[in-house]
Enzyme design. Structure first.
Site, short mmCIF file in Angstrom:
data_model
loop_
_atom_site.label_atom_id
_atom_site.label_comp_id
_atom_site.label_asym_id
_atom_site.label_seq_id
_atom_site.Cartn_x
_atom_site.Cartn_y
_atom_site.Cartn_z
N LYS A 42 0.64 -1.16 -0.13
CA LYS A 42 0.00 0.02 -0.10
C LYS A 42 0.85 1.40 -0.14
O LYS A 42 0.54 2.40 -0.43
CB LYS A 42 -0.75 0.09 1.12
CG LYS A 42 -1.77 -1.05 1.62
CD LYS A 42 -2.42 -0.94 2.85
CE LYS A 42 -3.20 -2.11 3.44
NZ LYS A 42 -3.62 -1.73 4.84
N GLY A 43 2.05 1.20 0.40
CA GLY A 43 3.01 2.23 0.74
C GLY A 43 3.03 3.12 -0.22
O GLY A 43 3.23 4.47 -0.11
N ASP A 99 7.56 2.99 -2.17
CA ASP A 99 7.70 4.01 -1.47
C ASP A 99 9.15 3.96 -1.04
O ASP A 99 9.86 4.96 -0.83
CB ASP A 99 6.82 4.31 -0.31
CG ASP A 99 6.50 2.93 0.48
OD1 ASP A 99 7.02 1.80 0.01
OD2 ASP A 99 6.15 2.98 1.70
N ASP A 102 14.22 -1.08 1.02
CA ASP A 102 14.92 -1.36 2.24
C ASP A 102 15.96 -2.47 2.21
O ASP A 102 17.04 -2.49 1.63
CB ASP A 102 13.86 -1.77 3.41
CG ASP A 102 14.34 -1.75 4.63
OD1 ASP A 102 15.47 -1.74 5.15
OD2 ASP A 102 13.40 -1.63 5.72
N PHE A 152 13.39 5.12 11.50
CA PHE A 152 12.13 4.70 11.29
C PHE A 152 11.25 5.86 10.85
O PHE A 152 10.82 6.89 11.59
CB PHE A 152 11.40 4.16 12.71
CG PHE A 152 10.07 3.32 12.59
CD1 PHE A 152 10.36 2.10 13.04
CD2 PHE A 152 9.22 3.54 11.92
CE1 PHE A 152 9.16 1.25 12.89
CE2 PHE A 152 8.27 2.97 11.53
CZ PHE A 152 8.09 1.54 12.00
N ASP A 159 4.13 3.76 6.84
CA ASP A 159 3.35 3.71 8.11
C ASP A 159 4.10 2.96 9.01
O ASP A 159 5.11 2.51 9.07
CB ASP A 159 2.12 2.49 7.63
CG ASP A 159 2.76 1.29 7.45
OD1 ASP A 159 3.35 1.00 6.75
OD2 ASP A 159 2.09 0.18 8.08
N ARG A 165 0.08 7.18 7.50
CA ARG A 165 0.30 7.01 5.97
C ARG A 165 -0.23 8.55 5.37
O ARG A 165 0.38 8.97 4.47
CB ARG A 165 -0.30 5.99 5.26
CG ARG A 165 0.05 4.73 5.50
CD ARG A 165 -0.69 3.91 4.72
NE ARG A 165 -0.66 2.22 5.00
CZ ARG A 165 0.47 1.38 4.77
NH1 ARG A 165 1.36 1.80 4.13
NH2 ARG A 165 0.43 0.07 5.13
C1 PRP Z 1 7.42 -1.97 2.57
C2 PRP Z 1 7.48 -1.05 1.37
C3 PRP Z 1 8.10 -1.83 0.45
C4 PRP Z 1 9.14 -2.71 1.17
C5 PRP Z 1 10.45 -2.75 1.41
O1 PRP Z 1 6.11 -2.73 2.38
O2 PRP Z 1 6.18 -0.34 0.92
O3 PRP Z 1 7.18 -2.38 -0.20
O4 PRP Z 1 8.42 -2.77 2.56
O5 PRP Z 1 11.09 -3.47 2.25
P1 PRP Z 1 12.11 -4.53 1.61
O6 PRP Z 1 13.09 -3.51 0.74
O7 PRP Z 1 12.97 -4.87 2.81
O8 PRP Z 1 11.53 -5.46 0.80
P2 PRP Z 1 5.25 -3.18 3.58
O9 PRP Z 1 5.44 -4.69 3.55
O10 PRP Z 1 5.39 -2.65 4.87
O11 PRP Z 1 3.77 -3.02 3.09
P3 PRP Z 1 2.99 -1.59 2.81
O12 PRP Z 1 3.44 -1.08 1.56
O13 PRP Z 1 1.55 -2.06 2.80
O14 PRP Z 1 3.31 -0.63 4.04
#
Ligand code: PRP
Length: 180
Positions: A42-43, A99, A102, A152, A159, A165
């Site tokens: 969703k991010g 978004d 990581d 963070f 989120d 968000r």
């Molecule tokens: C978050 C973000 C990325 C992912 C990055 O998604 O939106 O898609 O983590 O992390 P990575 O590089 O370690 O894979 P999340 O799973 O928190 O879901 P969200 O987008 O719904 O918040």
């Protein structure tokens, strides 16, 4: 909500300017070719909705939803695509939008699958934030908004427990808000 933020890293104006610049860069690179701009839920939804409006080129939009498999609070690192793009991506140019980059596992998995299972021929990646210090997979985004330290961050789509968000800026969440 605002009181939970220790520091604003990127104001709404900073974000607006940077997203406009990314849109111009993507438009130039596409050079009139039609692309599918694919949001990872969703991010990325806030970033995505601003970014597509800053792209001055014909685009289609689509969505995918990825999540990490895991037990308890630890992720196994395996990414499951819960929602697949509906449109036909065979032979297409696809710009995957997220978004934050990581560990890189999500984007790496999505890019591979878009290529291998959906047949896209030209897959590019665009992330608003790049948390390079956390990377465990060798991946770099083609377009990056801002590098960010290993802190963070929430807001503008990002989120904590699905909250924050809707903040119009990106800030550092106070530790007492996520540590018990
Ligand atoms: C978050 C973000 C990325 C992912 C990055 O998604 O939106 O898609 O983590 O992390 P990575 O590089 O370690 O894979 P999340 O799973 O928190 O879901 P969200 O987008 O719904 O918040």
């Amino acid at each position: 909500m605002h009181g939970d933020i220790a520091e604003v890293l990127f104001s709404a104006q900073d974000i607006h300017k940077r997203v406009q610049a990314l849109g111009r860069q993507i438009s130039n690179d596409l050079a009139g070719r039609e692309a599918v701009v694919l949001a990872l839920l969703k991010g990325s939804v806030l970033f995505f909705s601003d970014l597509v409006r800053s792209i001055d080129a014909p685009v289609k939009v689509d969505f995918a939803w990825a999540s990490s498999y895991g037990s308890g609070t630890t992720s196994s690192g395996q990414i499951h695509l819960k929602v697949f793009p509906e449109g036909d991506l065979r032979g297409r140019t696809v710009v995957v939008v997220d978004d934050i980059l990581d560990t890189g596992r999500t984007l790496d998995t999505v890019v591979r699958r878009i290529r291998e299972e959906h047949g896209a021929t030209d897959v590019r990646t665009c992330v608003l934030l790049d948390k390079q210090a956390r990377r465990s997979v060798d991946i770099r985004a083609d377009y990056t908004g801002f590098p960010v330290d290993d802190v963070f961050v929430v807001g503008y789509g990002l989120d904590y427990a699905d909250r924050y968000r809707n903040l119009p800026y990106i800030g550092v969440l106070k530790p007492e808000c996520y540590q018990s």
